[in-house]
Design an enzyme around this catalytic site. Sequence first.
Site, PDB file in Angstrom:
ATOM      1  N   GLY A 296      41.011  37.321  31.725  1.00  0.00           N
ATOM      2  CA  GLY A 296      41.301  36.316  30.999  1.00  0.00           C
ATOM      3  C   GLY A 296      39.812  35.967  29.913  1.00  0.00           C
ATOM      4  O   GLY A 296      40.062  35.556  28.802  1.00  0.00           O
TER       5      GLY A 296
ATOM      6  N   LYS B 137      55.030  40.411  28.752  1.00  0.00           N
ATOM      7  CA  LYS B 137      54.493  41.741  29.318  1.00  0.00           C
ATOM      8  C   LYS B 137      54.346  41.804  30.671  1.00  0.00           C
ATOM      9  O   LYS B 137      53.225  40.921  31.029  1.00  0.00           O
ATOM     10  CB  LYS B 137      53.489  42.071  28.465  1.00  0.00           C
ATOM     11  CG  LYS B 137      52.868  43.505  28.958  1.00  0.00           C
ATOM     12  CD  LYS B 137      51.440  43.596  28.746  1.00  0.00           C
ATOM     13  CE  LYS B 137      50.768  44.723  29.681  1.00  0.00           C
ATOM     14  NZ  LYS B 137      51.104  44.883  31.317  1.00  0.00           N
TER      15      LYS B 137
ATOM     16  N   GLU C 137      36.903  36.572  45.294  1.00  0.00           N
ATOM     17  CA  GLU C 137      38.190  36.407  45.399  1.00  0.00           C
ATOM     18  C   GLU C 137      38.706  37.853  46.011  1.00  0.00           C
ATOM     19  O   GLU C 137      38.715  39.010  45.387  1.00  0.00           O
ATOM     20  CB  GLU C 137      39.036  35.966  44.087  1.00  0.00           C
ATOM     21  CG  GLU C 137      40.585  35.910  44.482  1.00  0.00           C
ATOM     22  CD  GLU C 137      41.119  35.509  43.216  1.00  0.00           C
ATOM     23  OE1 GLU C 137      42.306  34.986  43.285  1.00  0.00           O
ATOM     24  OE2 GLU C 137      40.982  36.072  42.135  1.00  0.00           O
TER      25      GLU C 137
ATOM     26  N   GLY D  54      45.972  36.034  35.470  1.00  0.00           N
ATOM     27  CA  GLY D  54      45.805  37.173  36.029  1.00  0.00           C
ATOM     28  C   GLY D  54      44.116  37.075  36.406  1.00  0.00           C
ATOM     29  O   GLY D  54      43.796  35.835  36.782  1.00  0.00           O
ATOM     30  N   SER D  55      43.469  38.087  36.351  1.00  0.00           N
ATOM     31  CA  SER D  55      42.032  38.207  36.878  1.00  0.00           C
ATOM     32  C   SER D  55      41.140  37.385  35.781  1.00  0.00           C
ATOM     33  O   SER D  55      41.578  37.306  34.545  1.00  0.00           O
ATOM     34  CB  SER D  55      41.515  39.297  37.018  1.00  0.00           C
ATOM     35  OG  SER D  55      41.141  39.913  35.805  1.00  0.00           O
ATOM     36  N   THR D  56      40.000  36.770  36.314  1.00  0.00           N
ATOM     37  CA  THR D  56      39.097  36.113  35.345  1.00  0.00           C
ATOM     38  C   THR D  56      38.436  36.851  34.463  1.00  0.00           C
ATOM     39  O   THR D  56      38.204  36.623  33.336  1.00  0.00           O
ATOM     40  CB  THR D  56      38.034  35.174  36.218  1.00  0.00           C
ATOM     41  OG1 THR D  56      38.524  34.395  37.235  1.00  0.00           O
ATOM     42  CG2 THR D  56      36.885  34.680  35.502  1.00  0.00           C
TER      43      THR D  56
ATOM     44  N   CYS E  93      46.207  33.541  44.096  1.00  0.00           N
ATOM     45  CA  CYS E  93      44.991  32.679  43.414  1.00  0.00           C
ATOM     46  C   CYS E  93      44.832  31.546  44.164  1.00  0.00           C
ATOM     47  O   CYS E  93      43.824  30.919  44.168  1.00  0.00           O
ATOM     48  CB  CYS E  93      45.245  32.704  42.017  1.00  0.00           C
ATOM     49  SG  CYS E  93      46.710  32.034  41.422  1.00  0.00           S
TER      50      CYS E  93
ATOM     51  N   GLU F 279      45.540  31.096  33.356  1.00  0.00           N
ATOM     52  CA  GLU F 279      45.480  30.725  34.962  1.00  0.00           C
ATOM     53  C   GLU F 279      44.936  31.882  35.556  1.00  0.00           C
ATOM     54  O   GLU F 279      45.546  33.188  35.669  1.00  0.00           O
ATOM     55  CB  GLU F 279      46.885  30.438  35.354  1.00  0.00           C
ATOM     56  CG  GLU F 279      46.777  29.743  36.644  1.00  0.00           C
ATOM     57  CD  GLU F 279      47.082  30.861  37.868  1.00  0.00           C
ATOM     58  OE1 GLU F 279      46.020  31.047  38.638  1.00  0.00           O
ATOM     59  OE2 GLU F 279      48.136  31.260  37.838  1.00  0.00           O
TER      60      GLU F 279
END
Length: 479
Positions: free
Chosen positions: A233, A175, A381, A228-230, A284, A250
Amino acid sequence: MKPIPTDLFINGEWRPAADGAKTPLVNPATEEPLAEVAAASVADLGLAVESAQQAFDGGWRDLAPGKRAEVLFGIARLIRENLKTLAALECANIGKPITDARDEIALGARIFEYYAGGVSRFCGQTIPVARGGFDYTLRTPMGVVAAIVPWNFPFPIACWKVAPALAAGNAVVLKPASLSPLTALMLGQLAHAAGLPSGVLQVVSGSGQAIGDALVQHPLIRKISFTGSTAVGARIMALAAPGIKRISLELGGKSPNIVFADSDWRRAAETSPMSVFANTGQDCCARSRLFVERSILEPFLEALVAATRKLVVDDPLRPETQIGPLVSAGQRESVEAYLAEAQAAGRTVAVGGVRPKRKGYFLEPAVLVGVEPGDRCWQEEIFGPVVCVRPFEDEAAMIGEVNASPYGLSGSVWTDNLSRALRVARQIESGVLSINSHSSVHVEAPFGGFKQSGVGRDLGMQALEGYTELKNVYIAESP
């Protein structure tokens, strides 16, 4: 350029979304419409996952490693043959400078070659056990893997998830991010053309909000690999928990760049801009927190600003362009909000931070000085072309400040003192570190983070481990 792929790639065929839904794409360098791509529904997703399971059970899982390697080498060959087309798609889709895009497509081919060569060397063990007999381990594929990739490095990250998963014998539902689906869709087509059986690699584009939860929770999905983003995640971890699904994540980063006075700090100043501004800061691993020993702060800043001014911010189709546009108007506005807040608090923009007088979502790379540890621009970030600079005097206090971040993905340390390099590298809480360099990603080495930067590792032979289950078998000497 060849026609842009705009449908879902399921079972080796192009298919429109079942409900006809589409996502419009805009070229971020021109702000002009680029294409409308099929947006998968939950029904489309279900078909993709179920078909992937059938392909896994239908022979891919049992295909000899050497045969799988042949297919992966074939995929690498077709990637190289279509490099210019893939790079042009990436450039138009997300504004990536064409030279970088070509390098990243070539990296994707190398990734497939690495895992094609590695799968036959990925072995179990024989283990001497106390009660005698024969004990050995096997690495078995998991089943259907969900690979969810971001928009900042769409092609190489897709490759470093798909290639080891396929090499290990899994089927994959890929995806891509809704902003950057084009090269992932073409990867599905190339893989099928290289001999990958229908259904082993499915590519479903669409909104994560619409199909992301369904993909993670689908009962046939055994493993989720997400970059992707925390925040997303963390949601994936929660959704995967009831099914005890395997995950690798990650996530975000706020990576340090530490420059000691005993280093070749002039070289560090000249090279540091691209350690944070490459890909317009949408990385990142960007070294966005710059720690400079106070005794060299003034000349270092002077050299850093001079190097930043020299960067070529221009049309991403020009080979000499180093910095292209941000991916969207919203992303640029988010970066500008961080800069405005910092300036309102009295921080100084030494260079950059303004929009060039041209079309496209461009922003001049910015160097922020005078920042404090509590500033949002220092803690969060930004995911844009902004570097924050702080001086330090005491090594131990500086390391404490580095490790105070909830992230721990990457970073650089500049020093000519070997003992210091070893000591500092050991103490910094980060999954990847570079000494006198800004290089984070190596196909042959594990890549991933500590703390809120993620779980598990991509790349290297460790990635193959992450796409297999470890089975132990014991054979008694006698009944």
